[in-house]
Design a protein around this motif. Structure first.
Motif, PDB file in Angstrom:
ATOM      1  N   PRO A  29      54.098  45.822  25.046  1.00 18.01           N
ATOM      2  CA  PRO A  29      53.056  46.479  24.248  1.00 18.01           C
ATOM      3  C   PRO A  29      53.610  47.203  23.027  1.00 18.01           C
ATOM      4  N   GLY A  30      52.676  47.630  22.173  1.00 16.10           N
ATOM      5  CA  GLY A  30      53.030  48.428  21.017  1.00 16.10           C
ATOM      6  C   GLY A  30      53.106  49.906  21.359  1.00 16.10           C
ATOM      7  N   THR A  31      53.410  50.716  20.359  1.00 16.43           N
ATOM      8  CA  THR A  31      53.543  52.153  20.530  1.00 16.43           C
ATOM      9  C   THR A  31      52.240  52.760  21.054  1.00 16.43           C
ATOM     10  N   GLY A  32      52.353  53.613  22.067  1.00 13.71           N
ATOM     11  CA  GLY A  32      51.193  54.320  22.592  1.00 13.71           C
ATOM     12  C   GLY A  32      50.329  53.499  23.528  1.00 13.71           C
ATOM     13  N   GLN A  33      50.710  52.269  23.825  1.00 16.45           N
ATOM     14  CA  GLN A  33      49.933  51.431  24.732  1.00 16.45           C
ATOM     15  C   GLN A  33      50.714  51.224  26.033  1.00 16.45           C
ATOM     16  N   HIS A  34      49.973  50.871  27.079  1.00 21.02           N
ATOM     17  CA  HIS A  34      50.615  50.607  28.368  1.00 21.02           C
ATOM     18  C   HIS A  34      49.921  49.435  29.037  1.00 21.02           C
ATOM     19  N   SER A  35      50.449  49.031  30.176  1.00 20.57           N
ATOM     20  CA  SER A  35      49.999  47.801  30.827  1.00 20.57           C
ATOM     21  C   SER A  35      48.516  47.811  31.166  1.00 20.57           C
ATOM     22  N   GLY A  36      47.970  48.972  31.513  1.00 25.90           N
ATOM     23  CA  GLY A  36      46.570  49.049  31.884  1.00 25.90           C
ATOM     24  C   GLY A  36      45.605  48.679  30.775  1.00 25.90           C
ATOM     25  N   HIS A  37      46.078  48.730  29.529  1.00 29.26           N
ATOM     26  CA  HIS A  37      45.217  48.383  28.397  1.00 29.26           C
ATOM     27  C   HIS A  37      44.932  46.884  28.299  1.00 29.26           C
ATOM     28  N   TYR A  38      45.615  46.069  29.110  1.00 33.00           N
ATOM     29  CA  TYR A  38      45.548  44.619  28.908  1.00 33.00           C
ATOM     30  C   TYR A  38      44.790  43.876  30.010  1.00 33.00           C
ATOM     31  N   HIS A  39      43.933  44.581  30.736  1.00 35.60           N
ATOM     32  CA  HIS A  39      43.199  43.931  31.829  1.00 35.60           C
ATOM     33  C   HIS A  39      42.219  42.883  31.304  1.00 35.60           C
ATOM     34  N   ARG A  40      41.625  43.109  30.139  1.00 38.39           N
ATOM     35  CA  ARG A  40      40.702  42.107  29.584  1.00 38.39           C
ATOM     36  C   ARG A  40      41.460  40.857  29.140  1.00 38.39           C
ATOM     37  N   PHE A  41      42.627  41.047  28.577  1.00 35.59           N
ATOM     38  CA  PHE A  41      43.464  39.916  28.176  1.00 35.59           C
ATOM     39  C   PHE A  41      43.857  39.110  29.408  1.00 35.59           C
ATOM     40  N   ALA A  42      44.255  39.794  30.479  1.00 34.21           N
ATOM     41  CA  ALA A  42      44.621  39.111  31.718  1.00 34.21           C
ATOM     42  C   ALA A  42      43.442  38.326  32.278  1.00 34.21           C
ATOM     43  N   ALA A  43      42.234  38.921  32.219  1.00 36.28           N
ATOM     44  CA  ALA A  43      41.040  38.244  32.728  1.00 36.28           C
ATOM     45  C   ALA A  43      40.715  37.002  31.909  1.00 36.28           C
ATOM     46  N   ALA A  44      40.976  37.047  30.604  1.00 35.42           N
ATOM     47  CA  ALA A  44      40.725  35.886  29.752  1.00 35.42           C
ATOM     48  C   ALA A  44      41.733  34.774  30.020  1.00 35.42           C
ATOM     49  N   LEU A  45      42.952  35.130  30.392  1.00 34.72           N
ATOM     50  CA  LEU A  45      43.997  34.129  30.657  1.00 34.72           C
ATOM     51  C   LEU A  45      43.862  33.500  32.044  1.00 34.72           C
ATOM     52  N   ARG A  46      43.343  34.252  32.989  1.00 33.77           N
ATOM     53  CA  ARG A  46      43.304  33.811  34.390  1.00 33.77           C
ATOM     54  C   ARG A  46      42.695  32.410  34.571  1.00 33.77           C
ATOM     55  N   PRO A  47      41.520  32.085  33.966  1.00 32.64           N
ATOM     56  CA  PRO A  47      40.938  30.759  34.194  1.00 32.64           C
ATOM     57  C   PRO A  47      41.817  29.606  33.707  1.00 32.64           C
ATOM     58  N   THR A  48      42.757  29.902  32.822  1.00 34.24           N
ATOM     59  CA  THR A  48      43.649  28.863  32.314  1.00 34.24           C
ATOM     60  C   THR A  48      44.888  28.698  33.187  1.00 34.24           C
ATOM     61  N   GLY A  49      45.040  29.581  34.200  1.00 34.66           N
ATOM     62  CA  GLY A  49      46.196  29.501  35.084  1.00 34.66           C
ATOM     63  C   GLY A  49      47.414  30.249  34.592  1.00 34.66           C
ATOM     64  N   ILE A  50      47.240  31.098  33.583  1.00 35.64           N
ATOM     65  CA  ILE A  50      48.373  31.856  33.042  1.00 35.64           C
ATOM     66  C   ILE A  50      48.431  33.229  33.706  1.00 35.64           C
TER      67      ILE A  50
END
Length: 201
Positions: A29-50
């Motif tokens: 991540p970038g400055t001031g961000q952490h892993s919890g900020h990326y749950h929507r990105f993870a949800a978008a990737l999940r159907p593709t198997g990533i």
């Protein structure tokens, strides 16, 4: 929630697991961000198997450290190397490495050191300092960038990609620096997923 020890303390990362993943994407991540900020990105990737793994940089999220002092590029790179070792602990296939902003600078630095352990590299909101150097030789590279990015103006990245034709640049109109949290986020995620699945074949 996995942890690992670095020279600067105990660091945390998060995995959104996928059964029999087609690919693994490791995000810095970038400055001031952490892993919890990326749950929507993870949800978008999940159907593709990533499967998405994301690091909490030192001082952010659940990682130890000073949030006002993320570290030097060498310290950040060492932390990223430890993170990738954890990602690959049970999965010998090389992951695709992605970085946003400061994470992009770290990812580019790490890839130039050891690109053979990566299936590809994705840079998001790439800082000017990355454009002062050449990409890692022989490594597939995708750059995603907002046309209205004021923190990292796109003109610099356009010139960089023009000099290095191995870089695939995707531009997003009406988007700024934080592409994965802007209205275009689903289109960005779809483009990233398509590119990752091609890179790991």
């Amino acid at each position: 929630m996995p942890y690992f020890d670095s020279e600067r303390g105990r660091l945390h990362c998060r995995c959104w697991s996928v059964d029999r993943p087609a690919a693994r994407l490791a995000l810095l991540p970038g400055t001031g961000q952490h892993s919890g900020h990326y749950h929507r990105f993870a949800a978008a990737l999940r159907p593709t198997g990533i499967e998405l793994w994301t690091l909490d940089t030192a001082g952010q999220g659940l990682s130890e450290g000073d949030p006002d002092a993320p570290g030097t590029i060498d310290e950040l790179t060492a932390d990223a190397r430890g993170f990738l070792e954890l990602v690959r602990a049970d999965h010998p296939d090389p992951p695709v490495l992605m970085g946003h902003s400061l994470g992009a600078a770290t990812a580019a630095h790490l890839a130039r050191e050891n690109s053979v352990d990566l299936a590809g590299l994705i840079l998001c909101g790439t800082p000017r300092r990355v454009a002062d150097s050449a990409p890692a030789p022989g490594l597939s590279l995708l750059a995603v960038h907002g046309v209205d990015d004021r923190r990292a103006p796109i003109d610099v990245i356009r010139l960089w990609t023009a000099r290095h034709r191995s870089v695939d640049l995707r531009e997003y109109a009406d988007a700024g620096h934080d592409l994965l949290h802007e209205p275009v986020q689903l289109r960005v995620a779809a483009d990233i997923a398509q590119w990752v699945l091609t890179a790991v074949r």
